[in-house]
Design a protein around this motif. Structure first.
Motif, PDB file in Angstrom:
ATOM      1  N   PRO A 193       0.819  -1.213   0.046  1.00 26.54           N
ATOM      2  CA  PRO A 193       0.004  -0.001   0.114  1.00 26.54           C
ATOM      3  C   PRO A 193       0.864   1.278   0.045  1.00 26.54           C
ATOM      4  CG  PRO A 193      -0.701  -1.535   1.764  1.00 26.54           C
ATOM      5  CD  PRO A 193       0.648  -1.981   1.067  1.00 26.54           C
ATOM      6  N   VAL A 194       0.176   2.322  -0.491  1.00 21.86           N
ATOM      7  CA  VAL A 194       0.900   3.750  -0.310  1.00 21.86           C
ATOM      8  C   VAL A 194       0.739   4.008   1.235  1.00 21.86           C
ATOM      9  CG1 VAL A 194       0.305   4.250  -2.623  1.00 21.86           C
ATOM     10  CG2 VAL A 194      -1.205   4.919  -0.762  1.00 21.86           C
ATOM     11  N   MET A 195       1.440   4.967   1.487  1.00 24.93           N
ATOM     12  CA  MET A 195       1.116   5.754   2.720  1.00 24.93           C
ATOM     13  C   MET A 195       1.317   7.148   2.589  1.00 24.93           C
ATOM     14  SD  MET A 195       4.205   3.458   5.178  1.00 24.93           S
ATOM     15  CE  MET A 195       5.627   3.915   4.447  1.00 24.93           C
ATOM     16  N   GLU A 196       0.528   7.661   3.589  1.00 26.56           N
ATOM     17  CA  GLU A 196       0.298   9.250   3.756  1.00 26.56           C
ATOM     18  C   GLU A 196       0.796   9.501   5.114  1.00 26.56           C
ATOM     19  OE1 GLU A 196      -3.440   8.838   0.843  1.00 26.56           O
ATOM     20  OE2 GLU A 196      -3.774   9.592   3.011  1.00 26.56           O
ATOM     21  N   ARG A 197       1.707  10.611   4.998  1.00 18.91           N
ATOM     22  CA  ARG A 197       2.042  11.100   6.355  1.00 18.91           C
ATOM     23  C   ARG A 197       1.694  12.659   6.470  1.00 18.91           C
ATOM     24  NH1 ARG A 197       7.764  14.151   8.020  1.00 18.91           N
ATOM     25  NH2 ARG A 197       7.129  14.607  10.074  1.00 18.91           N
ATOM     26  N   TYR A 198       0.751  12.990   7.516  1.00 22.80           N
ATOM     27  CA  TYR A 198      -0.046  14.134   7.773  1.00 22.80           C
ATOM     28  C   TYR A 198       1.070  14.925   8.697  1.00 22.80           C
ATOM     29  CZ  TYR A 198      -3.387  10.930   6.284  1.00 22.80           C
ATOM     30  OH  TYR A 198      -3.931   9.762   5.511  1.00 22.80           O
ATOM     31  N   ILE A 199       1.692  16.144   7.957  1.00 19.91           N
ATOM     32  CA  ILE A 199       2.832  16.780   8.808  1.00 19.91           C
ATOM     33  C   ILE A 199       1.739  17.974   9.338  1.00 19.91           C
ATOM     34  CG2 ILE A 199       4.659  18.263   8.455  1.00 19.91           C
ATOM     35  CD1 ILE A 199       5.304  16.722   5.992  1.00 19.91           C
ATOM     36  N   SER A 200       0.938  18.507   8.815  1.00 17.53           N
ATOM     37  CA  SER A 200       0.160  19.578   9.572  1.00 17.53           C
ATOM     38  C   SER A 200      -1.002  19.133  10.261  1.00 17.53           C
ATOM     39  CB  SER A 200      -0.184  20.641   8.535  1.00 17.53           C
ATOM     40  OG  SER A 200       1.025  21.069   7.642  1.00 17.53           O
ATOM     41  N   HIS A 201      -1.266  19.918  11.314  1.00 20.53           N
ATOM     42  CA  HIS A 201      -2.562  19.748  11.927  1.00 20.53           C
ATOM     43  C   HIS A 201      -3.575  20.535  11.440  1.00 20.53           C
ATOM     44  CE1 HIS A 201      -5.498  19.350  15.188  1.00 20.53           C
ATOM     45  NE2 HIS A 201      -4.662  18.770  15.963  1.00 20.53           N
ATOM     46  N   PRO A 202      -4.765  19.901  10.639  1.00 22.00           N
ATOM     47  CA  PRO A 202      -5.936  20.623   9.884  1.00 22.00           C
ATOM     48  C   PRO A 202      -6.745  21.613  10.750  1.00 22.00           C
ATOM     49  CG  PRO A 202      -6.430  18.424  10.381  1.00 22.00           C
ATOM     50  CD  PRO A 202      -5.013  18.334  10.872  1.00 22.00           C
ATOM     51  N   GLU A 203      -6.630  21.522  12.057  1.00 17.50           N
ATOM     52  CA  GLU A 203      -7.364  22.500  12.797  1.00 17.50           C
ATOM     53  C   GLU A 203      -6.434  23.918  13.224  1.00 17.50           C
ATOM     54  OE1 GLU A 203      -9.023  20.540  16.425  1.00 17.50           O
ATOM     55  OE2 GLU A 203     -10.367  19.508  15.227  1.00 17.50           O
ATOM     56  N   ARG A 204      -5.381  23.794  12.805  1.00 15.64           N
ATOM     57  CA  ARG A 204      -4.267  24.874  13.128  1.00 15.64           C
ATOM     58  C   ARG A 204      -3.807  25.555  11.824  1.00 15.64           C
ATOM     59  NH1 ARG A 204      -0.907  21.463  17.573  1.00 15.64           N
ATOM     60  NH2 ARG A 204      -2.519  20.767  19.125  1.00 15.64           N
ATOM     61  N   VAL A 205      -3.835  24.759  10.691  1.00 14.62           N
ATOM     62  CA  VAL A 205      -3.267  25.364   9.518  1.00 14.62           C
ATOM     63  C   VAL A 205      -4.260  25.611   8.624  1.00 14.62           C
ATOM     64  CG1 VAL A 205      -1.387  24.617   7.713  1.00 14.62           C
ATOM     65  CG2 VAL A 205      -1.002  23.818   9.993  1.00 14.62           C
ATOM     66  N   LEU A 259      -1.645  23.036   4.145  1.00 19.12           N
ATOM     67  CA  LEU A 259      -1.343  21.655   4.722  1.00 19.12           C
ATOM     68  C   LEU A 259      -0.569  21.096   3.909  1.00 19.12           C
ATOM     69  CD1 LEU A 259      -5.318  20.566   5.125  1.00 19.12           C
ATOM     70  CD2 LEU A 259      -3.540  21.103   7.052  1.00 19.12           C
ATOM     71  N   LYS A 260       0.358  20.441   4.879  1.00 18.72           N
ATOM     72  CA  LYS A 260       1.594  19.454   4.169  1.00 18.72           C
ATOM     73  C   LYS A 260       1.269  18.043   4.337  1.00 18.72           C
ATOM     74  CE  LYS A 260       5.058  23.225   4.514  1.00 18.72           C
ATOM     75  NZ  LYS A 260       6.478  23.631   4.939  1.00 18.72           N
ATOM     76  N   THR A 261       1.614  17.470   3.299  1.00 20.74           N
ATOM     77  CA  THR A 261       1.631  15.665   3.518  1.00 20.74           C
ATOM     78  C   THR A 261       2.514  15.340   2.457  1.00 20.74           C
ATOM     79  OG1 THR A 261      -1.062  16.190   3.471  1.00 20.74           O
ATOM     80  CG2 THR A 261       0.002  13.922   2.933  1.00 20.74           C
TER      81      THR A 261
END
Length: 286
Positions: A260-272, A277-279
């Motif tokens: 599978p692919v992987m996604e890393r969520y760098i930013s907090h969606p409630e603060r940025v 948003l960076k992923t």
């Protein structure tokens, strides 16, 4: 022939097998799983690869091929609309008429009489993606706490999943520097039934932990990955994958691994802000 040309030729040959099967079976139900088996594309990536190669989702391609074939038969044959409907895979003439009018703007009967199409104008929005060239990285295995969810990706309670995971970090005293948020979208929604689609919300941890109730522990398998940094809204993830599998993968010379692919969520969606948003997208390659 260099590696890039060989890779592109391989993808093209596999796509040709899919197209040939579709063209030869328009009068039957075309099963996406069968197409994946015929092409020998990775089940994890079948939909993204075919969408990138075709320029549209595989289901849209099948529907369009059926309707365009029906149009040719209406214009150049004397077969009745009912017979044509069955020939191109519609269960009833009325379902063909509805789809035909929706696509071409006229009914099959009107088209046979006038031999003209009135095409509907489609709103095409070109999206400019803020995505960096990938870094090729060898990633070590990662230990994680994870919470598995089932259902259509757009309906899942992601914030609730992260909350559950962080509660365990606190309860088991697992906090350290370097805890990261990863997502593992296991299944292709065009192949897997909606209620069986699996998504793992993962926290990468650096201390020993115990599984509790519906929170599990597992190792995310490492290996070679092409890692893309994207800045922008989560709603454009489909377009990001289109870019990766079309404009990059096919021309890159790399082959996809059956993981599978992987996604890393760098930013907090409630603060940025949404557009900031960076992923990171981790594409398994070999």
């Amino acid at each position: 022939m260099n590696l890039k040309q060989t890779n592109k030729a391989s993808y093209t040959q596999k796509l040709n097998l899919i197209i040939e099967h579709i063209n030869n079976n328009l009068d039957s139900k075309i099963d996406i799983k069968t197409l994946a088996e015929i092409s020998n594309f990775s089940p994890f990536h079948f939909h993204r690869i075919t969408r990138a190669l075709l320029g549209e989702p595989i289901g849209a391609y099948i529907s369009r091929t059926r309707l365009e074939t029906a149009a040719k038969m209406i214009r150049y044959s004397s077969l009745g609309i009912e017979a044509i409907a069955y020939h191109v895979g519609f269960e009833t003439p009325s379902s063909l008429s509805k789809a035909f009018k929706n696509y071409f703007g006229v009914t099959p009967t009107a088209y046979r009489k006038n031999k003209l199409f009135t095409f509907k104008k489609m709103n095409i929005v070109k999206i400019t993606l803020n995505i960096k060239k990938p870094k090729i990285q060898d990633i070590e295995n990662k230990q994680c706490l994870y919470y598995r969810m089932y259902g259509a990706y757009q309906t899942l309670d992601y914030m609730g999943a992260w909350k559950k995971l962080w509660e365990q970090v606190k309860a088991q005293k697992l906090f350290t520097k370097g805890i990261r948020h990863f997502g593992l979208p296991h299944d292709d929604p065009k192949i897997t039934d909606e209620n069986k689609i699996r998504y793992d919300a993962c926290l990468i941890i650096h201390k020993d932990a115990k599984p509790i109730d519906d929170i599990g522990i597992k190792t995310i398998k490492g290996g070679k990955f092409a890692v893309f940094l994207y800045q922008g809204s989560y709603k454009y993830f489909a377009e990001v994958y289109d870019y990766i599998f079309n404009e990059w993968l096919i021309e890159s010379g790399y082959e996809i691994r059956d993981e599978p692919v992987m996604e890393r969520y760098i930013s907090h969606p409630e603060r940025v802000a949404e557009e900031k948003l960076k992923t990171e997208f981790y594409i398994p390659i070999k």
